[in-house]
Write an enzyme that holds these catalytic residues in place. Structure first.
Site, PDB file in Angstrom:
ATOM      1  N   ASN A 136       0.826  -1.211   0.000  1.00  0.00           N
ATOM      2  CA  ASN A 136       0.000   0.000   0.000  1.00  0.00           C
ATOM      3  C   ASN A 136       0.866   1.269   0.000  1.00  0.00           C
ATOM      4  OD1 ASN A 136      -2.422   1.579   0.072  1.00  0.00           O
ATOM      5  ND2 ASN A 136      -3.428  -0.189   0.984  1.00  0.00           N
ATOM      6  N   ARG A 137       0.235   2.394   0.209  1.00  0.00           N
ATOM      7  CA  ARG A 137       0.941   3.664   0.002  1.00  0.00           C
ATOM      8  C   ARG A 137       1.619   4.193   1.257  1.00  0.00           C
ATOM      9  NH1 ARG A 137      -3.134   3.164  -3.382  1.00  0.00           N
ATOM     10  NH2 ARG A 137      -2.735   3.679  -5.554  1.00  0.00           N
TER      11      ARG A 137
ATOM     12  N   HIS B 275       3.435  -0.299  -2.691  1.00  0.00           N
ATOM     13  CA  HIS B 275       3.680  -1.743  -2.842  1.00  0.00           C
ATOM     14  C   HIS B 275       5.149  -2.137  -3.009  1.00  0.00           C
ATOM     15  CE1 HIS B 275      -0.539  -2.354  -2.806  1.00  0.00           C
ATOM     16  NE2 HIS B 275      -0.809  -2.253  -4.090  1.00  0.00           N
TER      17      HIS B 275
ATOM     18  N   HIS C 253      -1.635 -10.013  -3.585  1.00  0.00           N
ATOM     19  CA  HIS C 253      -2.444  -9.102  -4.391  1.00  0.00           C
ATOM     20  C   HIS C 253      -3.228  -9.851  -5.478  1.00  0.00           C
ATOM     21  CE1 HIS C 253      -3.657  -5.388  -6.321  1.00  0.00           C
ATOM     22  NE2 HIS C 253      -3.002  -4.681  -5.422  1.00  0.00           N
ATOM     23  N   SER C 254      -3.897 -10.938  -5.103  1.00  0.00           N
ATOM     24  CA  SER C 254      -4.685 -11.672  -6.107  1.00  0.00           C
ATOM     25  C   SER C 254      -5.950 -10.917  -6.474  1.00  0.00           C
ATOM     26  CB  SER C 254      -5.058 -13.053  -5.575  1.00  0.00           C
ATOM     27  OG  SER C 254      -3.903 -13.853  -5.540  1.00  0.00           O
ATOM     28  N   TYR C 255      -6.257 -10.950  -7.766  1.00  0.00           N
ATOM     29  CA  TYR C 255      -7.521 -10.412  -8.276  1.00  0.00           C
ATOM     30  C   TYR C 255      -8.441 -11.597  -8.491  1.00  0.00           C
ATOM     31  CZ  TYR C 255      -5.231  -5.981  -9.728  1.00  0.00           C
ATOM     32  OH  TYR C 255      -4.576  -4.777  -9.784  1.00  0.00           O
TER      33      TYR C 255
ATOM     34  N   ASP D 103     -11.575   1.347  -3.458  1.00  0.00           N
ATOM     35  CA  ASP D 103     -10.139   1.230  -3.219  1.00  0.00           C
ATOM     36  C   ASP D 103      -9.914   1.793  -1.821  1.00  0.00           C
ATOM     37  OD1 ASP D 103      -7.463   0.856  -3.502  1.00  0.00           O
ATOM     38  OD2 ASP D 103      -7.224   2.095  -5.284  1.00  0.00           O
TER      39      ASP D 103
ATOM     40  N   GLN E  77      -7.589  -4.269   2.360  1.00  0.00           N
ATOM     41  CA  GLN E  77      -7.827  -3.295   1.301  1.00  0.00           C
ATOM     42  C   GLN E  77      -8.768  -3.935   0.291  1.00  0.00           C
ATOM     43  OE1 GLN E  77      -6.261  -0.152   1.167  1.00  0.00           O
ATOM     44  NE2 GLN E  77      -6.991   0.506  -0.835  1.00  0.00           N
TER      45      GLN E  77
ATOM     46  N   GLU F  82      -6.938  -7.413   0.045  1.00  0.00           N
ATOM     47  CA  GLU F  82      -5.542  -7.518   0.475  1.00  0.00           C
ATOM     48  C   GLU F  82      -5.462  -7.348   1.986  1.00  0.00           C
ATOM     49  OE1 GLU F  82      -3.679  -4.272  -1.828  1.00  0.00           O
ATOM     50  OE2 GLU F  82      -5.421  -4.529  -3.106  1.00  0.00           O
TER      51      GLU F  82
HETATM   52  C1  GLA Z   1      -3.827  -1.643  -4.497  1.00  0.00           C
HETATM   53  C2  GLA Z   1      -4.151  -0.206  -4.337  1.00  0.00           C
HETATM   54  C3  GLA Z   1      -4.710   0.341  -5.601  1.00  0.00           C
HETATM   55  C4  GLA Z   1      -3.815   0.052  -6.764  1.00  0.00           C
HETATM   56  C5  GLA Z   1      -3.543  -1.418  -6.853  1.00  0.00           C
HETATM   57  C6  GLA Z   1      -2.554  -1.751  -7.922  1.00  0.00           C
HETATM   58  O1  GLA Z   1      -4.933  -2.426  -4.439  1.00  0.00           O
HETATM   59  O2  GLA Z   1      -5.033   0.015  -3.272  1.00  0.00           O
HETATM   60  O3  GLA Z   1      -4.880   1.721  -5.469  1.00  0.00           O
HETATM   61  O4  GLA Z   1      -2.612   0.745  -6.623  1.00  0.00           O
HETATM   62  O5  GLA Z   1      -3.042  -1.874  -5.638  1.00  0.00           O
HETATM   63  O6  GLA Z   1      -3.005  -1.363  -9.175  1.00  0.00           O
END
Ligand code: GLA
Length: 346
Positions: A79-80, A105, A179-181, A246, A284, A311
């Site tokens: 994360n940020r 990340h 970070h699985s989608y 998000d 997240q 996440e």
């Molecule tokens: C996380 C962040 C999003 C984005 C994705 C990667 O989930 O919360 O803002 O940066 O990673 O695309």
């Protein structure tokens, strides 16, 4: 050993290996040494038909070029981190900015872009792979040599467990996640966007960490009640999508770092159910808002809001937010994080 192993392409002439874990139900998890990344996950629907429910690519090079973090292990800090800096023990550390002026990340070469050492293992009911990575003091600006382990275990109870451990030789900060989608109807389902409407989700959280328009927490906690963030009872993800999600949820816990229920998702058409438990304080929820025609596995094109990430992690920007649970790791301590994905059908 019944764990299948093979080659998944190469990075800088170094081979990337894959491992396939298969349990007695037939669930299959495929993981690679680049980024200790989950590249596919096949689970049955209520009729017993299997589908791959995670987004990804077919080759290591595509993962190396990826900017969406498909399926990977994220670190050293998920994360940020605002303005790519933090202060620890009175000293300011500058880490690499890779999201405007912010850190995201793990930076330019995060744990998702490095090769991990892998040791497969199995016993009567579990199969798994232990991944190891040694992150050097100063890597991406972070202090301390960090010895990291990520273990994926697939059990015969249809659970995929991801366990993280890390030790350091200097005070540092750590926040690891996967970070699985997911799209429980299948990563390659047609009209994937409309399928998110058929995903009912519940998140065990009464509040979120409010963030500004650059997704940096303001430090305030927002109650989800009467907002579109309210997933305390199962609600359709797509139905409330709007601009997409998000946002970090503050998980309800009896005690810090207990393994507790975080989220449950049911995809109505296939009947696939995924339940997530974690020791982490936050999750997240991200609906792939930055997916814009990414060409993935088998030529499938992944568009905006056709999948979701959950996440498990510490809250964003924790190193700069004194009110948030600490992400500091000191010599002699061990960072630990366990997240369990339990699969079933209804
Ligand atoms: C996380 C962040 C999003 C984005 C994705 C990667 O989930 O919360 O803002 O940066 O990673 O695309």
């Amino acid at each position: 050993m019944t764990i299948e192993k093979g080659n998944f392409g190469s990075i800088d002439n170094k081979p990337v290996e894959y491992f396939i874990l298969k349990n007695k139900t037939g669930i299959e998890a495929k993981i690679i040494t680049l980024g200790a990344t989950l590249v596919s996950l096949k689970t049955p629907d209520r009729r017993g038909n299997f589908a791959d429910i995670v987004l990804g690519f077919d080759d290591a090079k595509e993962y190396m070029n990826d900017t969406r973090y498909f399926g990977c292990t994220v670190g050293r800090f998920a994360n940020r981190i605002a303005n790519a800096k933090f202060t620890l023990d009175g000293k300011e550390y500058k880490i690499s900015p890779n999201n405007g002026q912010h850190h995201l990340h793990g930076g330019k070469v995060g744990f998702n872009k490095v090769l991990w050492k892998a040791e497969p293992f199995e016993n009567q009911s579990d199969k798994g792979v232990l991944f190891k990575y040694f992150s050097k003091d100063g890597e991406e600006g972070f202090p301390g040599n960090l010895d990291v382990r990520v273990t994926y275990t697939l059990t015969d109870d249809d659970e995929l467990k991801i366990e993280y451990a890390a030790v350091t030789d200097k005070n540092t900060i750590v926040n690891l996640t996967n970070h699985s989608y997911f799209n429980l109807a299948g990563h390659d389902i047609e009209n994937a966007y409309s399928y998110l409407v058929q995903h009912l989700m519940q998140i065990n959280a009464d509040s979120v960490t409010e963030s500004d328009n650059e997704l940096i927490p303001t430090g305030k906690f927002l109650k989800v009640e009467n907002t579109h963030y309210d997933f305390r009872k199962p609600v359709s993800i797509g139905w409330k999508m709007g601009k997409g999600y998000d946002i970090n949820y503050v998980l309800n816990k009896q005690s810090a770092s207990e393994l507790s229920f975080a989220a449950k998702i049911v995809e109505l058409k296939s009947g696939r159910v995924m339940e997530i438990s974690t020791t982490e304080p936050g999750i997240q929820f991200y609906t792939g808002n930055f997916l814009n025609g990414v060409k993935g596995k088998g030529g499938t094109v992944y568009n905006k809001q056709t999948a979701f990430c959950l996440e498990t992690q510490h809250y964003p920007d924790s190193p700069n937010q004194p009110e948030f649970p600490s992400t500091v790791l000191k010599p002699g301590e061990t960072y630990r994080h366990l997240t369990v994905h339990k699969f079933s059908v209804q």
